[in-house]
Design a protein around this motif. Structure first.
Motif, PDB file in Angstrom:
ATOM      1  N   ARG A   1      -1.177 -16.273 -16.828  1.00 53.62           N
ATOM      2  CA  ARG A   1      -0.449 -16.696 -18.023  1.00 53.62           C
ATOM      3  C   ARG A   1       0.878 -17.354 -17.686  1.00 53.62           C
ATOM      4  NH1 ARG A   1       3.677 -14.536 -20.606  1.00 53.62           N
ATOM      5  NH2 ARG A   1       3.619 -12.746 -19.200  1.00 53.62           N
ATOM      6  N   ARG A   2       1.636 -16.757 -16.768  1.00 52.65           N
ATOM      7  CA  ARG A   2       2.966 -17.299 -16.460  1.00 52.65           C
ATOM      8  C   ARG A   2       2.889 -18.685 -15.838  1.00 52.65           C
ATOM      9  NH1 ARG A   2       5.867 -15.471 -12.843  1.00 52.65           N
ATOM     10  NH2 ARG A   2       4.345 -14.180 -11.720  1.00 52.65           N
TER      11      ARG A   2
ATOM     12  N   LYS B   1       2.932 -21.697 -18.226  1.00 50.14           N
ATOM     13  CA  LYS B   1       4.104 -22.001 -19.045  1.00 50.14           C
ATOM     14  C   LYS B   1       5.041 -22.983 -18.341  1.00 50.14           C
ATOM     15  CE  LYS B   1       4.474 -17.582 -21.535  1.00 50.14           C
ATOM     16  NZ  LYS B   1       5.408 -16.459 -21.846  1.00 50.14           N
TER      17      LYS B   1
ATOM     18  N   HIS C   1       8.364 -24.005 -16.899  1.00 53.75           N
ATOM     19  CA  HIS C   1       9.421 -23.147 -16.369  1.00 53.75           C
ATOM     20  C   HIS C   1      10.221 -23.907 -15.298  1.00 53.75           C
ATOM     21  CE1 HIS C   1       5.957 -22.613 -13.681  1.00 53.75           C
ATOM     22  NE2 HIS C   1       6.841 -22.413 -12.717  1.00 53.75           N
TER      23      HIS C   1
ATOM     24  N   GLU D   1       8.742 -17.995  -5.440  1.00 58.59           N
ATOM     25  CA  GLU D   1       9.488 -16.980  -6.180  1.00 58.59           C
ATOM     26  C   GLU D   1      10.602 -16.357  -5.336  1.00 58.59           C
ATOM     27  OE1 GLU D   1       6.450 -14.310  -7.679  1.00 58.59           O
ATOM     28  OE2 GLU D   1       6.123 -15.607  -9.433  1.00 58.59           O
TER      29      GLU D   1
ATOM     30  N   ARG E   1      11.535 -14.381 -10.647  1.00 54.49           N
ATOM     31  CA  ARG E   1      10.323 -14.660 -11.426  1.00 54.49           C
ATOM     32  C   ARG E   1      10.721 -15.306 -12.744  1.00 54.49           C
ATOM     33  NH1 ARG E   1       5.737 -10.142 -11.838  1.00 54.49           N
ATOM     34  NH2 ARG E   1       5.708 -10.736  -9.642  1.00 54.49           N
ATOM     35  N   TRP E   2       9.983 -16.368 -13.095  1.00 58.26           N
ATOM     36  CA  TRP E   2      10.185 -17.046 -14.368  1.00 58.26           C
ATOM     37  C   TRP E   2       8.994 -16.767 -15.285  1.00 58.26           C
ATOM     38  CZ3 TRP E   2      14.614 -19.261 -15.850  1.00 58.26           C
ATOM     39  CH2 TRP E   2      15.517 -19.674 -14.865  1.00 58.26           C
ATOM     40  N   ASP E   3       9.267 -16.342 -16.490  1.00 57.89           N
ATOM     41  CA  ASP E   3       8.254 -16.235 -17.547  1.00 57.89           C
ATOM     42  C   ASP E   3       8.693 -17.208 -18.631  1.00 57.89           C
ATOM     43  OD1 ASP E   3       6.360 -15.607 -19.401  1.00 57.89           O
ATOM     44  OD2 ASP E   3       6.688 -13.450 -19.368  1.00 57.89           O
ATOM     45  N   GLY E   4       8.220 -18.443 -18.531  1.00 58.38           N
ATOM     46  CA  GLY E   4       8.819 -19.508 -19.328  1.00 58.38           C
ATOM     47  C   GLY E   4      10.228 -19.756 -18.817  1.00 58.38           C
TER      48      GLY E   4
ATOM     49  N   TRP F   1      14.275 -15.311 -17.025  1.00 60.94           N
ATOM     50  CA  TRP F   1      14.397 -15.118 -15.582  1.00 60.94           C
ATOM     51  C   TRP F   1      14.656 -13.662 -15.241  1.00 60.94           C
ATOM     52  CZ3 TRP F   1      19.179 -15.346 -12.163  1.00 60.94           C
ATOM     53  CH2 TRP F   1      18.829 -15.471 -10.801  1.00 60.94           C
TER      54      TRP F   1
END
Length: 414
Positions: free
Chosen positions: A208-209, A212, A214, A242, A272-275, A278
């Motif tokens: 999922r990540r 996105k 990012h 990462e 780590r980026w989720d969209g 951070w």
């Protein structure tokens, strides 16, 4: 009779003055011609799109300074500059040197020394010696004014990224394809700011990540050239894999320029980026590498052997064998680390079109990355041998783009 003699004396005096004036102008013409030739050559190179262009001259040689910003391949761009200098910019009965910059940092020089009896039109590309050695010219050349500065000019470089993995029996490959534009700009000599955003185009099986939009690389990089052919590059920021932190690289070439040493050390932590949300860790890991390189000019083959420490702390040995072509670099690698099985594979980089481009003043220039490549992990290792890149343009083809032997081969095989 007196009147006639008087007229004759006046006529002789006038002729004498005219001859003296002609002789004086004749003496000045060569000096004026040399100045116009050097300046007009610089102007022509600027019109072609070269940046940081300048020239100077003393009693020993004429020196041109330039940066290839007009051609995707350095060998091609430097060859075009040499053609112009041979056509209109060589000094009379005096050596000529061309110092090539990258982000305002000197990389190599090309040196032409005329043979007694040669005329300017007889100069050809094969007459130029290419070396990391700048001679004594750079000390003075670094002070000259340059036209078409590269500072504060923005490039938007679009990096295509393809990832493949084969972990599911019922599916041949899981695929991730991104287009990752990066803003790249330099504010002073040797410095580069890179800010990238990753735009997923196709995501099949990478989570999922990864699907996105990012941020990608966000780095501040500084390169300096030290005496004895030593380049040092330090980078701070957010890297790939990462990781964020600091990275320091060193390259030293020997007098026999086929041989070189390189070292690298990094101190990084997880991110780590989720969209655009951070998260980051504070536990740092040290990685390092120390190795030697040998370049075989006849086939443009580079062999390197390194000892390395990876992100999980395991130490290992890596061997690379790479052949460089004008439009591609292709190689194989093998690795063995403690607690890990032997691994290896192949890697390649291919130059992307367009191969010539021009900047319009300070308007941001949008281009694809200089090249694109893939490294194939034959052992399918997912846990050990992990590392990172500190810059999106860091690859085997780009690292060889200023190799003197490679540039010389490009001059000869154009």
């Amino acid at each position: 009779m007196r009147y006639r003699n008087s007229n004759m004396r006046k006529c002789l005096a006038t002729k004498t003055i005219a001859r003296c004036a002609a002789l004086f102008l004749f003496c000045l013409l060569p000096l004026k011609g040399i100045c116009q030739t050097g300046e007009s050559t610089v102007n022509t190179l600027v019109e072609m799109g070269f940046e940081n262009v300048g020239w100077t001259e003393d009693g020993k040689e004429r020196v041109y300074v330039l940066q290839n910003s007009a051609y995707r391949l350095n060998g091609v761009g430097i060859g075009k500059a040499v053609d112009i200098i041979q056509k209109m910019g060589l000094p009379d009965k005096k050596p000529c040197r061309v110092i090539v910059l990258d982000n305002n940092v000197p990389q190599i020089s090309l040196y032409y020394k005329p043979i007694i009896g040669d005329s300017v039109p007889e100069a050809s590309r094969r007459d130029w010696d290419v070396s990391y050695d700048l001679g004594g010219a750079w000390k003075e050349a670094r002070k000259i004014g340059r036209k078409n500065s590269s500072l504060f000019k923005v490039d938007v470089v679009v990096y295509p990224e393809v990832s493949l993995k084969n972990l599911i029996i019922t599916q041949i490959y899981q695929v991730l394809f991104n287009l990752s534009p990066a803003v790249e700009v330099s504010f002073w000599k040797g410095m580069r700011l890179t800010a990238q955003v990753v735009i997923p185009v196709y995501n099949d099986g990478y989570g999922r990540r990864a699907g996105k939009v990012h941020p990608g690389f966000l780095t501040l990089q500084q390169t300096v050239r030290l005496p004895y052919n030593i380049w040092v590059t330090g980078t701070l920021g957010m890297f790939n894999a990462e990781r964020y932190g600091g990275d320091l690289r060193l390259l030293h070439t020997f007098k026999d320029e086929r041989f070189s040493l390189e070292g690298r050390i990094g101190l990084t932590a997880t991110q780590r980026w989720d969209g655009f949300e951070w998260t980051y860790g504070t536990k740092t890991r040290m990685t390092w590498a120390l190795g030697a390189n040998f370049y075989y000019p006849h086939y443009n083959v580079q062999a390197s052997l390194k000892v390395e420490q990876y992100l999980l702390g395991e130490k290992g040995v890596r061997f690379d064998l790479i052949r460089h072509f004008r439009y591609a670099s292709i190689g194989f690698y093998a690795m063995k680390a403690e607690r890990a099985s032997a691994n290896g594979g192949f890697r390649f980089q291919v130059a992307l079109p367009p191969y010539k481009y021009k900047r319009k003043g300070y308007i941001p220039r949008v281009t694809p990355s200089k090249n694109m490549g893939i490294a194939y992990n034959a052992g399918n290792e997912q846990y050990y041998y992990r590392g990172y890149r500190a810059n999106p343009g860091e690859n085997i083809m780009q690292n060889n783009s200023f190799n003197p032997y490679f540039i010389k081969s490009e001059l000869l095989n154009f």
